[in-house]
Design a protein around this motif. Structure first.
Motif, PDB file in Angstrom:
ATOM      1  N   GLN A 178      26.631  65.259  22.966  1.00 30.70           N
ATOM      2  CA  GLN A 178      25.717  66.054  22.150  1.00 30.70           C
ATOM      3  C   GLN A 178      25.998  65.875  20.665  1.00 30.70           C
ATOM      4  O   GLN A 178      25.077  65.817  19.844  1.00 30.70           O
ATOM      5  N   SER A 179      27.274  65.780  20.295  1.00 32.48           N
ATOM      6  CA  SER A 179      27.644  65.637  18.888  1.00 32.48           C
ATOM      7  C   SER A 179      27.262  64.274  18.328  1.00 32.48           C
ATOM      8  O   SER A 179      26.850  64.160  17.179  1.00 32.48           O
ATOM      9  N   SER A 180      27.417  63.241  19.149  1.00 35.10           N
ATOM     10  CA  SER A 180      27.186  61.877  18.667  1.00 35.10           C
ATOM     11  C   SER A 180      25.773  61.369  18.924  1.00 35.10           C
ATOM     12  O   SER A 180      25.284  60.489  18.217  1.00 35.10           O
ATOM     13  N   GLY A 181      25.124  61.907  19.962  1.00 31.78           N
ATOM     14  CA  GLY A 181      23.814  61.391  20.341  1.00 31.78           C
ATOM     15  C   GLY A 181      23.898  60.179  21.250  1.00 31.78           C
ATOM     16  O   GLY A 181      22.878  59.560  21.573  1.00 31.78           O
ATOM     17  N   ALA A 182      25.108  59.823  21.684  1.00 30.35           N
ATOM     18  CA  ALA A 182      25.297  58.658  22.554  1.00 30.35           C
ATOM     19  C   ALA A 182      25.403  59.086  24.017  1.00 30.35           C
ATOM     20  O   ALA A 182      25.773  60.219  24.320  1.00 30.35           O
ATOM     21  N   ARG A 183      25.067  58.172  24.916  1.00 26.80           N
ATOM     22  CA  ARG A 183      25.260  58.399  26.347  1.00 26.80           C
ATOM     23  C   ARG A 183      26.631  57.860  26.734  1.00 26.80           C
ATOM     24  O   ARG A 183      27.010  56.753  26.345  1.00 26.80           O
ATOM     25  N   THR A 202      32.003  53.785  29.076  1.00 20.70           N
ATOM     26  CA  THR A 202      30.845  53.031  28.591  1.00 20.70           C
ATOM     27  C   THR A 202      29.985  53.936  27.722  1.00 20.70           C
ATOM     28  O   THR A 202      29.570  55.017  28.146  1.00 20.70           O
ATOM     29  N   ILE A 203      29.734  53.480  26.496  1.00 20.51           N
ATOM     30  CA  ILE A 203      29.006  54.285  25.509  1.00 20.51           C
ATOM     31  C   ILE A 203      27.752  53.526  25.097  1.00 20.51           C
ATOM     32  O   ILE A 203      27.817  52.361  24.697  1.00 20.51           O
ATOM     33  N   SER A 204      26.597  54.193  25.181  1.00 19.91           N
ATOM     34  CA  SER A 204      25.318  53.562  24.852  1.00 19.91           C
ATOM     35  C   SER A 204      24.563  54.394  23.831  1.00 19.91           C
ATOM     36  O   SER A 204      24.628  55.624  23.837  1.00 19.91           O
ATOM     37  N   GLY A 205      23.838  53.704  22.939  1.00 19.84           N
ATOM     38  CA  GLY A 205      23.030  54.403  21.943  1.00 19.84           C
ATOM     39  C   GLY A 205      22.897  53.585  20.682  1.00 19.84           C
ATOM     40  O   GLY A 205      23.215  52.389  20.659  1.00 19.84           O
ATOM     41  N   ASP A 211      29.609  54.590  17.199  1.00 18.69           N
ATOM     42  CA  ASP A 211      30.783  54.665  16.323  1.00 18.69           C
ATOM     43  C   ASP A 211      31.337  56.084  16.275  1.00 18.69           C
ATOM     44  O   ASP A 211      32.555  56.292  16.299  1.00 18.69           O
ATOM     45  N   LEU A 212      30.436  57.065  16.198  1.00 17.86           N
ATOM     46  CA  LEU A 212      30.868  58.456  16.134  1.00 17.86           C
ATOM     47  C   LEU A 212      31.531  58.883  17.437  1.00 17.86           C
ATOM     48  O   LEU A 212      32.583  59.530  17.431  1.00 17.86           O
ATOM     49  N   ALA A 213      30.938  58.509  18.573  1.00 20.26           N
ATOM     50  CA  ALA A 213      31.509  58.863  19.871  1.00 20.26           C
ATOM     51  C   ALA A 213      32.902  58.254  20.039  1.00 20.26           C
ATOM     52  O   ALA A 213      33.835  58.925  20.499  1.00 20.26           O
ATOM     53  N   VAL A 214      33.054  56.988  19.661  1.00 18.84           N
ATOM     54  CA  VAL A 214      34.359  56.324  19.754  1.00 18.84           C
ATOM     55  C   VAL A 214      35.384  57.043  18.885  1.00 18.84           C
ATOM     56  O   VAL A 214      36.531  57.264  19.293  1.00 18.84           O
ATOM     57  N   SER A 215      34.968  57.431  17.673  1.00 17.89           N
ATOM     58  CA  SER A 215      35.868  58.124  16.758  1.00 17.89           C
ATOM     59  C   SER A 215      36.346  59.450  17.346  1.00 17.89           C
ATOM     60  O   SER A 215      37.532  59.784  17.287  1.00 17.89           O
ATOM     61  N   ILE A 216      35.432  60.212  17.944  1.00  9.86           N
ATOM     62  CA  ILE A 216      35.798  61.501  18.537  1.00  9.86           C
ATOM     63  C   ILE A 216      36.749  61.304  19.711  1.00  9.86           C
ATOM     64  O   ILE A 216      37.749  62.019  19.859  1.00  9.86           O
TER      65      ILE A 216
END
Length: 238
Positions: A178-183, A202-205, A211-216
């Motif tokens: 929800q914070s990053s907008g990525a799946r 696995t991160i998609s978007g 980048d934000l999801a990976v950082s978190i």
């Protein structure tokens, strides 16, 4: 500047973009604004510097920007924070600095605007706003193409730390998404990256969301690793 976090970050990047375009027009080449100065109340600089300079060093490492705080001049209550680097690096540094300022009671008291930054924004929401700003403001066709592209990346998280990424009943992974907008999808038990005991994440978007999801995720894992190391040290001491 005053307003919501997204408004402040948008305004700041618009100012940088305007200065960049003016420099380009005057110089006739693709010159980039490499240095920016912002004013911060002296009473709030301690939170940016951190104990022994730990916080400002972490900001420099994270953003890759140069960050220097001027000494306090006699009779003044503000200090200059000089940022150097690419526009992207400077914006990242500003987002990190704003994070600390929103947590600082002295700063909140000195900002008299009714639209001043909400204290409860937190790092994830602030970086989400920063990522959104990057996606919305054009800094050139090359960057726009990168931000608008839909990508998928897979990273590894050690099996012992995957719990802090998933959270109870998936609460953490839902929060990160929800914070990053990525799946975000995590492999099942035994679904390791080849030759490792790391679970597949696995991160998609859009690239900014990834980048934000990976950082978190990296921050959560790093925090868990440090806590475990401290607990083991305490046990050895006992």
């Amino acid at each position: 500047m005053s307003g919501t976090t997204i408004q402040v970050l948008t305004a700041f990047q618009l100012v940088l973009a305007k200065l960049h375009s003016r420099l380009k027009a005057e110089d006739g080449s693709d010159v980039e604004l490499r240095r920016t100065r912002v004013v911060v109340p002296h009473s709030s600089c301690g939170s940016i510097i951190g104990k022994g300079g730990a916080t400002i060093r972490s900001f420099i490492e994270d953003s890759k920007a140069g960050i220097k705080i001027s000494p306090l001049d006699f009779g003044l209550s503000d200090r200059l924070v000089t940022l150097s680097g690419t526009m992207e690096e400077q914006m990242r540094a500003i987002a990190l600095i704003l994070t600390k300022l929103t947590e600082d009671d002295d700063y909140s008291q000195q900002v008299h605007s009714p639209n001043s930054y909400r204290k409860d924004l937190g790092l994830c929401n602030l970086l989400q706003a920063w990522s959104s700003v990057k996606s919305r403001i054009s800094l050139g066709n090359k960057q726009n193409h990168k931000e608008d592209s839909y990508n998928t990346v897979t990273i590894g998280v050690s099996d012992e730390h995957i719990g802090v990424v998933i959270g109870r009943k998936g609460s953490h992974i839902m929060e990160i998404s929800q914070s990053s907008g990525a799946r975000i999808k995590i492999s099942g038990r035994g679904g390791f990256l080849p030759g490792t005991t790391d679970r597949k994440v696995t991160i998609s978007g859009l690239q900014g969301s990834i980048d934000l999801a990976v950082s978190i995720i990296e921050r959560k894992v790093d925090k868990a690793s440090k806590k475990r190391a401290k607990d083991e040290t305490d046990m050895d001491t006992d």
